[in-house]
Design an enzyme around this catalytic site. Structure first.
Site, PDB file in Angstrom:
ATOM      1  N   ASP A 111    -115.876  -5.569  -5.687  1.00 18.17           N
ATOM      2  CA  ASP A 111    -116.548  -5.816  -4.397  1.00 18.17           C
ATOM      3  C   ASP A 111    -116.734  -4.582  -3.504  1.00 18.17           C
ATOM      4  OD1 ASP A 111    -116.299  -8.340  -5.428  1.00 18.17           O
ATOM      5  OD2 ASP A 111    -115.157  -9.192  -3.772  1.00 18.17           O
ATOM      6  N   LYS A 169    -119.769 -13.217  -8.041  1.00 17.49           N
ATOM      7  CA  LYS A 169    -118.730 -14.248  -7.912  1.00 17.49           C
ATOM      8  C   LYS A 169    -118.823 -14.920  -6.547  1.00 17.49           C
ATOM      9  CE  LYS A 169    -115.135 -10.886  -6.565  1.00 17.49           C
ATOM     10  NZ  LYS A 169    -114.700 -11.435  -5.274  1.00 17.49           N
ATOM     11  N   CYS A 189    -109.472 -10.060  -2.433  1.00 17.94           N
ATOM     12  CA  CYS A 189    -110.132 -10.187  -3.739  1.00 17.94           C
ATOM     13  C   CYS A 189    -109.408  -9.446  -4.853  1.00 17.94           C
ATOM     14  CB  CYS A 189    -111.585  -9.758  -3.633  1.00 17.94           C
ATOM     15  SG  CYS A 189    -112.533 -10.908  -2.619  1.00 17.94           S
TER      16      CYS A 189
HETATM   17  N1  TIU Z   1    -113.729  -8.869  -1.482  1.00 15.99           N
HETATM   18  C1  TIU Z   1    -112.891  -9.378  -0.574  1.00 15.99           C
HETATM   19  O1  TIU Z   1    -111.745  -8.969  -0.455  1.00 15.99           O
HETATM   20  N2  TIU Z   1    -113.388 -10.352   0.286  1.00 15.99           N
HETATM   21  C2  TIU Z   1    -112.914 -10.587   1.541  1.00 15.99           C
HETATM   22  O2  TIU Z   1    -113.359 -11.485   2.218  1.00 15.99           O
HETATM   23  N3  TIU Z   1    -111.949  -9.745   2.001  1.00 15.99           N
HETATM   24  C3  TIU Z   1    -111.397  -9.720   3.244  1.00 15.99           C
HETATM   25  O3  TIU Z   1    -110.431  -8.992   3.422  1.00 15.99           O
HETATM   26  N4  TIU Z   1    -111.911 -10.451   4.195  1.00 15.99           N
END
Ligand code: TIU
Length: 222
Positions: A24, A129, A162
Site C-alpha cells: 500500500d 485489496k 495493513c
Molecule cells: N494500508 C493501511 O495501512 N491502511 C490504513 O488504513 N492504515 C491506517 O493506518 N489508517
C-alpha cells in the site's frame, strides 16, 4: 539459504522462494489530500520509508527476484465497500468522496495509485485489496503458490494496520515473514514500535523483524 540478521533470531532467506511484498505505498496514504489525511493523520510520518524501499526495490529487481505490490481500495461503484468501513470515524469526507487526489481510496483514481518512486514494472503483480489484509478477497495466495513462494519480505504502510494484518494472515497460511523496520512506517511512533514488537515477540510469534541493508547484503547488493 542465506542468513539475514534479524530478531528474534537470524532469518534463513531462500531468495528464489521469497517475494518482496510492498504493502500500500499509495498516494492516498503518503501524500496530502488522500485517505490518510482524511483520517486526521500527518502523512509526513510515512515518507521516511520511501527511500529505503526505493533502494531495496532496486536491489531486489537487479537480483531478478519476485516483487508483488498491493493497493488498498474499492470499486468505483463502491459495491465492495462495507458500510461499517465507509461510516466509521464520522469524517466530513469518507471513502468514495472526491478529494484533491480524486475519489478517496477508489481504484483508478490518482490517489489510489502507487507513488512514483516505487511504481510497479511489467511482470510485478499488483494486488488490489478491499481490506487491510492482502489475502482477504484477493488472489495473492494463488499467485504465491503458483510461484512456489514460501517466504515474504514485507515492507510498506502502515505498520500496525495493513502490514500487521497481512503478516498475521500470511502466518496462518504457513508463510515465513521478514518485516523490515526501516521500510515500514506508521503515522504513530508508538504504534511503529509496538507493531514491530508484536511480530517478533514470543520467539517470532508472527515472524521476524530485520533491516533492509542486511537483506541487500544477503542478495549480493549493497
Ligand atoms: N494500508 C493501511 O495501512 N491502511 C490504513 O488504513 N492504515 C491506517 O493506518 N489508517
Amino acid at each position: 539459504m542465506t542468513p539475514v540478521d534479524a530478531e528474534p533470531y537470524s532469518f534463513d532467506l531462500d531468495p528464489r522462494r521469497a517475494a518482496l511484498l510492498i504493502i500500500d505505498m499509495q498516494r492516498d496514504f503518503l501524500e496530502p489530500g488522500g485517505f490518510g489525511e482524511m483520517l486526521g493523520n500527518d502523512v509526513s510520518q510515512l515518507r521516511r520509508a520511501i527511500e529505503p524501499n526505493r533502494r531495496l526495490l532496486e536491489a531486489w529487481r537487479a537480483a531478478d527476484l519476485f516483487v508483488i505490490h498491493t493497493r488498498e481500495g474499492h470499486r468505483p461503484d463502491l459495491a465492495d465497500l462495507p458500510l461499517a468501513k465507509k461510516e466509521r470515524g464520522h469524517g466530513a469526507k469518507t471513502i468514495g468522496d472526491r478529494g484533491p487526489l480524486g475519489r478517496i481510496l477508489v481504484r483508478g483514481e490518482p490517489g489510489h495509485d502507487i507513488i512514483p518512486e516505487l511504481y510497479p514494472r511489467g511482470g510485478e503483480p499488483v494486488i488490489d485489496k478491499p481490506g487491510k489484509g492482502a489475502f482477504f478477497a484477493t488472489d495473492l495466495h494463488a499467485i504465491l503458490d503458483n510461484r512456489g513462494i514460501r517466504q515474504l519480505v514485507v515492507t510498506g504502510v502502515t505498520t500496525e494496520v495493513c502490514v500487521n494484518t497481512t503478516v498475521r494472515e500470511a502466518n496462518d497460511r504457513g508463510f515465513d515473514c521478514l518485516v523490515l523496520e526501516d521500510c515500514v512506517a506508521s503515522y504513530f511512533p508508538k504504534f511503529q514500535a509496538a507493531g514491530l514488537d508484536m511480530i517478533k515477540a514470543q520467539g517470532g510469534i508472527f515472524g521476524w523483524v530485520g533491516h533492509s541493508t542486511d537483506v541487500m547484503r544477503a542478495i549480493g547488493k549493497r
